[in-house]
Design a protein around this motif. Sequence first.
Motif, PDB file in Angstrom:
ATOM      1  N   LEU A  80       0.792  -1.220   0.000  1.00  0.00           N
ATOM      2  CA  LEU A  80       0.000   0.000   0.000  1.00  0.00           C
ATOM      3  C   LEU A  80       0.827   1.274   0.000  1.00  0.00           C
ATOM      4  N   GLY A  81       2.136   1.153   0.109  1.00  0.00           N
ATOM      5  CA  GLY A  81       2.986   2.330   0.148  1.00  0.00           C
ATOM      6  C   GLY A  81       3.507   2.573   1.554  1.00  0.00           C
ATOM      7  N   ASP A  82       4.707   3.076   1.652  1.00  0.00           N
ATOM      8  CA  ASP A  82       5.361   3.264   2.945  1.00  0.00           C
ATOM      9  C   ASP A  82       4.815   4.515   3.637  1.00  0.00           C
ATOM     10  N   PRO A  83       4.149   4.367   4.789  1.00  0.00           N
ATOM     11  CA  PRO A  83       3.594   5.539   5.482  1.00  0.00           C
ATOM     12  C   PRO A  83       4.563   6.181   6.464  1.00  0.00           C
ATOM     13  N   SER A  84       5.804   5.706   6.532  1.00  0.00           N
ATOM     14  CA  SER A  84       6.724   6.186   7.561  1.00  0.00           C
ATOM     15  C   SER A  84       7.016   7.675   7.436  1.00  0.00           C
ATOM     16  N   GLY A  85       6.850   8.245   6.255  1.00  0.00           N
ATOM     17  CA  GLY A  85       7.088   9.674   6.084  1.00  0.00           C
ATOM     18  C   GLY A  85       5.908  10.546   6.460  1.00  0.00           C
ATOM     19  N   LEU A  86       4.775   9.944   6.755  1.00  0.00           N
ATOM     20  CA  LEU A  86       3.583  10.712   7.121  1.00  0.00           C
ATOM     21  C   LEU A  86       3.629  11.084   8.593  1.00  0.00           C
ATOM     22  N   ARG A  87       3.059  12.228   8.928  1.00  0.00           N
ATOM     23  CA  ARG A  87       3.039  12.693  10.303  1.00  0.00           C
ATOM     24  C   ARG A  87       1.649  13.206  10.673  1.00  0.00           C
ATOM     25  N   GLY A  88       1.330  13.120  11.943  1.00  0.00           N
ATOM     26  CA  GLY A  88       0.113  13.720  12.467  1.00  0.00           C
ATOM     27  C   GLY A  88      -1.148  13.225  11.802  1.00  0.00           C
ATOM     28  N   ARG A  89      -1.984  14.179  11.402  1.00  0.00           N
ATOM     29  CA  ARG A  89      -3.300  13.870  10.848  1.00  0.00           C
ATOM     30  C   ARG A  89      -3.213  13.027   9.579  1.00  0.00           C
ATOM     31  N   ASP A  90      -2.113  13.126   8.845  1.00  0.00           N
ATOM     32  CA  ASP A  90      -1.982  12.382   7.586  1.00  0.00           C
ATOM     33  C   ASP A  90      -1.853  10.888   7.805  1.00  0.00           C
ATOM     34  N   ARG A  91      -1.663  10.451   9.059  1.00  0.00           N
ATOM     35  CA  ARG A  91      -1.664   9.016   9.359  1.00  0.00           C
ATOM     36  C   ARG A  91      -3.039   8.514   9.804  1.00  0.00           C
ATOM     37  N   ASN A  92      -4.026   9.384   9.754  1.00  0.00           N
ATOM     38  CA  ASN A  92      -5.367   8.979  10.161  1.00  0.00           C
ATOM     39  C   ASN A  92      -6.156   8.497   8.946  1.00  0.00           C
ATOM     40  N   VAL A  93      -6.642   7.281   9.019  1.00  0.00           N
ATOM     41  CA  VAL A  93      -7.331   6.672   7.875  1.00  0.00           C
ATOM     42  C   VAL A  93      -8.599   7.442   7.519  1.00  0.00           C
ATOM     43  N   ILE A  94      -9.350   7.890   8.517  1.00  0.00           N
ATOM     44  CA  ILE A  94     -10.610   8.590   8.247  1.00  0.00           C
ATOM     45  C   ILE A  94     -10.333   9.957   7.623  1.00  0.00           C
ATOM     46  N   TRP A  95      -9.340  10.649   8.138  1.00  0.00           N
ATOM     47  CA  TRP A  95      -8.966  11.943   7.556  1.00  0.00           C
ATOM     48  C   TRP A  95      -8.544  11.777   6.107  1.00  0.00           C
ATOM     49  N   ARG A  96      -7.742  10.746   5.840  1.00  0.00           N
ATOM     50  CA  ARG A  96      -7.277  10.509   4.473  1.00  0.00           C
ATOM     51  C   ARG A  96      -8.443  10.219   3.530  1.00  0.00           C
ATOM     52  N   HIS A  97      -9.506   9.609   4.055  1.00  0.00           N
ATOM     53  CA  HIS A  97     -10.638   9.243   3.209  1.00  0.00           C
ATOM     54  C   HIS A  97     -11.549  10.444   2.923  1.00  0.00           C
ATOM     55  N   PHE A  98     -11.766  11.297   3.918  1.00  0.00           N
ATOM     56  CA  PHE A  98     -12.756  12.370   3.773  1.00  0.00           C
ATOM     57  C   PHE A  98     -12.155  13.713   3.354  1.00  0.00           C
ATOM     58  N   ALA A  99     -10.967  14.064   3.841  1.00  0.00           N
ATOM     59  CA  ALA A  99     -10.436  15.406   3.607  1.00  0.00           C
ATOM     60  C   ALA A  99      -9.899  15.539   2.182  1.00  0.00           C
ATOM     61  N   PRO A 100     -10.433  16.452   1.365  1.00  0.00           N
ATOM     62  CA  PRO A 100      -9.952  16.585  -0.016  1.00  0.00           C
ATOM     63  C   PRO A 100      -8.460  16.875  -0.097  1.00  0.00           C
ATOM     64  N   SER A 101      -7.917  17.627   0.851  1.00  0.00           N
ATOM     65  CA  SER A 101      -6.506  17.996   0.800  1.00  0.00           C
ATOM     66  C   SER A 101      -5.580  16.812   1.026  1.00  0.00           C
ATOM     67  N   ALA A 102      -6.126  15.712   1.597  1.00  0.00           N
ATOM     68  CA  ALA A 102      -5.285  14.555   1.918  1.00  0.00           C
ATOM     69  C   ALA A 102      -5.470  13.408   0.941  1.00  0.00           C
ATOM     70  N   ALA A 103      -6.317  13.577  -0.048  1.00  0.00           N
ATOM     71  CA  ALA A 103      -6.696  12.457  -0.912  1.00  0.00           C
ATOM     72  C   ALA A 103      -5.520  11.868  -1.683  1.00  0.00           C
ATOM     73  N   ASN A 104      -4.591  12.704  -2.117  1.00  0.00           N
ATOM     74  CA  ASN A 104      -3.510  12.222  -2.978  1.00  0.00           C
ATOM     75  C   ASN A 104      -2.154  12.191  -2.297  1.00  0.00           C
ATOM     76  N   LEU A 105      -2.136  12.238  -0.975  1.00  0.00           N
ATOM     77  CA  LEU A 105      -0.863  12.160  -0.265  1.00  0.00           C
ATOM     78  C   LEU A 105      -0.255  10.772  -0.440  1.00  0.00           C
ATOM     79  N   PRO A 106       1.072  10.671  -0.415  1.00  0.00           N
ATOM     80  CA  PRO A 106       1.702   9.352  -0.514  1.00  0.00           C
ATOM     81  C   PRO A 106       1.414   8.525   0.732  1.00  0.00           C
ATOM     82  N   GLY A 107       1.567   7.228   0.603  1.00  0.00           N
ATOM     83  CA  GLY A 107       1.352   6.374   1.757  1.00  0.00           C
ATOM     84  C   GLY A 107       0.405   5.232   1.500  1.00  0.00           C
ATOM     85  N   GLY A 108      -0.180   5.171   0.294  1.00  0.00           N
ATOM     86  CA  GLY A 108      -0.856   3.955  -0.104  1.00  0.00           C
ATOM     87  C   GLY A 108      -2.350   3.894   0.037  1.00  0.00           C
ATOM     88  N   PHE A 109      -2.975   4.811   0.797  1.00  0.00           N
ATOM     89  CA  PHE A 109      -4.405   4.678   1.032  1.00  0.00           C
ATOM     90  C   PHE A 109      -5.206   4.787  -0.258  1.00  0.00           C
TER      91      PHE A 109
END
Length: 283
Positions: A136-165
């Motif tokens: 799914l991609g290495d999430p080790s570079g993500l910090r804070g809210r960007d490691r939250n699965v729900i935030w990654r799913h709903f927040a438009p600003s987080a939709a295309n961040l690296p990390g595999g979701f």
Amino acid sequence: MGELGKTLHAWRDRVGPAEAGLTTGGVRRAPGLRREELAQLAGLSVDYVIRLEQGRSSTPSVQVLTALARALRLSDAERNHLFALAGQVEPSAAYISTYIPPGVQRLVDQLEGAPLSVCDAAWNLVSWNSLWAALLGDPSGLRGRDRNVIWRHFAPSAANLPGGFNRVVQTPEQAEHFRAAMVTDLRAATVRYPKDADLRALIKDLREASDLFATLWDARPMAFHGSERKTVNHPDVGPLTLDCDVLTAPGSDLRLVVYTATPTSDSAEKLRLLSVLGLQTLT
């Protein structure tokens, strides 16, 4: 070296690299984990670990202590002792904990044939195995809210961040059920952890970032996680059809998300290939 540093050093010496899921090789002077290895497991800098052990940084945060307790495979009593040595109040049942019991962490380390991750009650990603990162991609570079699965799913600003979701393909029905289940989980967490300020902030930010989340939150849907078959589009090995199960660790609110493939299937072969490749690419 203060008492905190001495204790950390002693606990580091008793954890073997193999027990922590690390490969061993060559001559080792340290009986247990090297400082570099502890830093890697806890997500800290090596310099910070050195300063802690030498008594030059004696007030680590709750987040740092929790990460160290997880990396050192501390029991509940040992974790509480670590907090006391650092002058922090021991974890309370009124707040969401990211602590992973040693048995659960061993499962993450040793279940090499299946991608597996661990999330807390608010769906913050707190641990994963190497195959999960490869799939799914290495999430080790993500910090804070960007490691939250729900935030990654709903927040438009987080939709295309690296990390595999964004590699997981959901049908419209799966996406609708997923969203409802996540809202159900967060509502349950607010009942269990009414004093958790981070949880309240997450919900507030989600309502502001996503009209869809705000609508669902007010509608109070009820849904629960079950076994689902999903497609994961990997950039190198192509699509994999996998079963996804969400399990709850006994005695905690931790969620274990596990992907498995039907034996002898094309997807099973691709998983085996990914276990060899790791985070390398085929290009």
